[in-house]
Design an enzyme around this catalytic site. Structure first.
Site, PDB file in Angstrom:
ATOM      1  N   CYS A 144     -32.206  -5.539  21.563  1.00 48.93           N
ATOM      2  CA  CYS A 144     -31.777  -4.719  22.710  1.00 48.93           C
ATOM      3  C   CYS A 144     -30.387  -4.123  22.515  1.00 48.93           C
ATOM      4  CB  CYS A 144     -31.803  -5.535  23.996  1.00 48.93           C
ATOM      5  SG  CYS A 144     -33.421  -6.197  24.378  1.00 48.93           S
ATOM      6  N   HIS A 149     -27.019  -3.238  29.661  1.00 51.55           N
ATOM      7  CA  HIS A 149     -28.425  -3.316  29.240  1.00 51.55           C
ATOM      8  C   HIS A 149     -29.296  -3.635  30.456  1.00 51.55           C
ATOM      9  CE1 HIS A 149     -32.035  -4.221  27.218  1.00 51.55           C
ATOM     10  NE2 HIS A 149     -31.908  -5.537  27.230  1.00 51.55           N
ATOM     11  N   ASN A 203     -37.271  -3.420  31.103  1.00 52.52           N
ATOM     12  CA  ASN A 203     -36.435  -3.598  29.907  1.00 52.52           C
ATOM     13  C   ASN A 203     -37.070  -2.832  28.746  1.00 52.52           C
ATOM     14  OD1 ASN A 203     -35.078  -4.472  27.641  1.00 52.52           O
ATOM     15  ND2 ASN A 203     -35.236  -6.663  28.116  1.00 52.52           N
TER      16      ASN A 203
HETATM   17  N1  ACO Z   1     -44.431 -14.760  38.399  1.00 52.16           N
HETATM   18  C1  ACO Z   1     -44.335 -15.882  39.139  1.00 52.16           C
HETATM   19  N2  ACO Z   1     -43.739 -16.998  38.687  1.00 52.16           N
HETATM   20  C2  ACO Z   1     -43.222 -16.985  37.445  1.00 52.16           C
HETATM   21  C3  ACO Z   1     -43.289 -15.837  36.630  1.00 52.16           C
HETATM   22  C4  ACO Z   1     -43.922 -14.692  37.149  1.00 52.16           C
HETATM   23  N3  ACO Z   1     -44.022 -13.540  36.459  1.00 52.16           N
HETATM   24  N4  ACO Z   1     -42.675 -16.092  35.452  1.00 52.16           N
HETATM   25  C5  ACO Z   1     -42.224 -17.360  35.526  1.00 52.16           C
HETATM   26  N5  ACO Z   1     -42.574 -17.904  36.730  1.00 52.16           N
HETATM   27  C6  ACO Z   1     -42.286 -19.258  37.213  1.00 52.16           C
HETATM   28  C7  ACO Z   1     -42.012 -20.219  36.090  1.00 52.16           C
HETATM   29  O1  ACO Z   1     -43.211 -20.757  35.581  1.00 52.16           O
HETATM   30  C8  ACO Z   1     -41.155 -21.274  36.779  1.00 52.16           C
HETATM   31  O2  ACO Z   1     -42.003 -22.140  37.490  1.00 52.16           O
HETATM   32  P1  ACO Z   1     -41.730 -23.724  37.458  1.00 52.16           P
HETATM   33  O3  ACO Z   1     -40.362 -23.875  38.090  1.00 52.16           O
HETATM   34  O4  ACO Z   1     -42.863 -24.259  38.256  1.00 52.16           O
HETATM   35  O5  ACO Z   1     -41.736 -24.085  35.994  1.00 52.16           O
HETATM   36  C9  ACO Z   1     -40.368 -20.456  37.818  1.00 52.16           C
HETATM   37  O6  ACO Z   1     -41.075 -19.218  37.986  1.00 52.16           O
HETATM   38  C10 ACO Z   1     -38.958 -20.150  37.402  1.00 52.16           C
HETATM   39  O7  ACO Z   1     -38.966 -19.622  36.081  1.00 52.16           O
HETATM   40  P2  ACO Z   1     -37.638 -19.282  35.322  1.00 52.16           P
HETATM   41  O8  ACO Z   1     -37.951 -18.949  33.900  1.00 52.16           O
HETATM   42  O9  ACO Z   1     -36.630 -20.336  35.607  1.00 52.16           O
HETATM   43  O10 ACO Z   1     -37.199 -17.944  36.081  1.00 52.16           O
HETATM   44  P3  ACO Z   1     -35.845 -17.171  35.960  1.00 52.16           P
HETATM   45  O11 ACO Z   1     -35.266 -17.046  37.305  1.00 52.16           O
HETATM   46  O12 ACO Z   1     -34.981 -17.654  34.825  1.00 52.16           O
HETATM   47  O13 ACO Z   1     -36.352 -15.691  35.541  1.00 52.16           O
HETATM   48  C11 ACO Z   1     -36.436 -14.251  33.605  1.00 52.16           C
HETATM   49  C12 ACO Z   1     -37.008 -15.492  34.290  1.00 52.16           C
HETATM   50  C13 ACO Z   1     -36.740 -13.068  34.513  1.00 52.16           C
HETATM   51  C14 ACO Z   1     -37.140 -14.093  32.259  1.00 52.16           C
HETATM   52  C15 ACO Z   1     -34.911 -14.399  33.407  1.00 52.16           C
HETATM   53  O14 ACO Z   1     -34.625 -15.653  32.848  1.00 52.16           O
HETATM   54  C16 ACO Z   1     -34.297 -13.303  32.545  1.00 52.16           C
HETATM   55  O15 ACO Z   1     -34.255 -12.142  32.908  1.00 52.16           O
HETATM   56  N6  ACO Z   1     -33.755 -13.665  31.375  1.00 52.16           N
HETATM   57  C17 ACO Z   1     -32.986 -12.735  30.520  1.00 52.16           C
HETATM   58  C18 ACO Z   1     -33.826 -11.773  29.758  1.00 52.16           C
HETATM   59  C19 ACO Z   1     -32.926 -10.881  28.904  1.00 52.16           C
HETATM   60  O16 ACO Z   1     -31.750 -10.701  29.136  1.00 52.16           O
HETATM   61  N7  ACO Z   1     -33.447 -10.297  27.833  1.00 52.16           N
HETATM   62  C20 ACO Z   1     -32.574  -9.434  27.029  1.00 52.16           C
HETATM   63  C21 ACO Z   1     -32.893  -9.438  25.653  1.00 52.16           C
HETATM   64  S1  ACO Z   1     -34.585  -9.089  25.369  1.00 52.16           S
HETATM   65  C22 ACO Z   1     -34.696  -8.510  23.721  1.00 52.16           C
HETATM   66  O17 ACO Z   1     -33.763  -8.540  22.941  1.00 52.16           O
HETATM   67  C23 ACO Z   1     -36.028  -7.940  23.335  1.00 52.16           C
END
Ligand code: ACO
Length: 325
Positions: A112, A246, A277
């Site tokens: 990214c 980003h 993204n």
């Molecule tokens: N719908 C519903 N529930 C979901 C979903 C979904 N799509 N996805 C995950 N959950 C659930 C999980 O299973 C978890 O349930 P549990 O507590 O029972 O285990 C709960 O929601 C919380 O999941 P988390 O992973 O803790 O959610 P978080 O708030 O961290 O959000 C996310 C996840 C959106 C991926 C976030 O962590 C994020 O944006 N991370 C950064 C991504 C990024 O910056 N990428 C940049 C580089 S990418 C590249 O280089 C290609």
């Protein structure tokens, strides 16, 4: 010799994938996606539309904006983690599509952060006199490495391309690339992985990400890159007029905005709600939209920052020419 951006362009595929569409594919819902990511929809390329096709479309728009023709391009750099092939490079495919016969061409891979890395290469090539006009393209068909059975990643990614022309042409007005900083941390390389395609593995095609871990790194690393980039330019936080982080997640963008709290929220530019993204293309698409939508005043500072797999991160500071919109 000073390097400046003399034109920008972007391309988004027509097909829109909404949160409601995703509800039918995996166990998720619109409320979860909007509250956790800020995304409402993203674009998906057609089955016969590839990274080089989208990149060529963005490149044509950037060349038209810059007022130069393809045969005036000396170098084509394509930032992507989803190239058409491992070999030939997508930059060579785009060279042919544009008819940019005089240009040398290569791909770079910094996930990214690809647009910022490519901008650093373009700036160096132009300022050392190796090239006059560099065509920078970031293009991603992330839908091709997205597992639409994995709800933790499939809601995040979209396809799209961005481009700009970096030039030393004294006859052209442009946004000066004032400073850039780049960084990587290979010790965290297991946090975002596309296992297949290299010489180690063959059939593990889908992107995997440790989302929580990545989130914490993203905010910290982008903030430190921004501060280092400002230091390099001898500027203060209060000198920035626009911040383009980003577009990975609205919560990451908001966390960045909090760290640059003198900037009004509307000065932290966002496209995440409509495109998701788009990896390397993300800051370039946002920059192109900002320059086309807003009346940017001469001398305003635009700070771009990105973060991605590798890990990689960086920031680039532009000084606007005041000729936008
Ligand atoms: N719908 C519903 N529930 C979901 C979903 C979904 N799509 N996805 C995950 N959950 C659930 C999980 O299973 C978890 O349930 P549990 O507590 O029972 O285990 C709960 O929601 C919380 O999941 P988390 O992973 O803790 O959610 P978080 O708030 O961290 O959000 C996310 C996840 C959106 C991926 C976030 O962590 C994020 O944006 N991370 C950064 C991504 C990024 O910056 N990428 C940049 C580089 S990418 C590249 O280089 C290609």
């Amino acid at each position: 010799m000073k390097a400046k951006i003399i034109g920008t362009g972007s391309y988004l595929p027509e097909r829109v994938l909404t949160n409601q569409d995703l509800e039918k594919m995996v166990d998720t819902n619109d409320e979860w996606i909007v509250s956790r990511t800020g995304m409402k929809e993203r674009r998906i390329a057609g089955p016969e539309e590839f990274t080089s096709d989208m990149g060529a479309a963005a490149a044509r728009a950037a060349l038209a904006d810059a007022g130069i023709s393809a045969d005036e391009v000396d170098f084509i750099i394509v930032a992507t983690i989803t190239p058409d092939y491992l070999c030939p490079s997508s930059s060579c495919l785009i060279q042919t599509a544009l008819g940019a016969k005089k240009a040398a061409a290569m791909d770079v891979q910094a996930a990214c952060t690809g647009y910022i890395y490519a901008l650093a290469i373009a700036k160096s090539f132009v300022e050392t006199g190796l090239c006059k006009n560099v065509l920078l393209i970031a293009s991603e068909k992330l839908s091709s490495v997205t597992d639409y059975k994995d709800r933790s990643t499939c809601i995040l990614f979209g396809d799209g391309a961005s481009a700009c022309v970096v030039s030393s042409d004294a006859q052209k007005k442009g946004h000066l690339i004032s400073s850039i900083c780049l960084a990587s941390d290979g010790e965290q390389s297991d946090l975002i992985v596309i296992p297949s395609g290299g010489c180690r593995t063959s059939a593990q095609h889908y992107l995997k990400m440790a989302g929580n871990e990545v989130f914490k790194h993203a905010v910290r690393r982008m903030e430190s890159a921004c501060r280092e980039c400002l230091n390099l330019a001898g500027l203060k936080e209060t000198d920035i007029s626009w911040l383009i982080p980003h577009q990975a997640n609205i919560r990451i963008i908001d966390a960045m905005a909090k760290r640059f709290e003198h900037l009004p929220p509307e000065r932290v530019f966002k496209t995440v709600h409509k495109y998701g993204n788009t990896s390397a293309s993300s800051v370039g698409i946002a920059l192109d939209e900002l320059l086309k939508q807003e009346q940017i005043q001469e001398g305003e500072k635009i700070l771009l920052t990105a973060f991605g797999g590798g890990l990689t991160w960086g920031a680039a500071l532009l000084t606007a020419s005041g000729e936008s919109a």
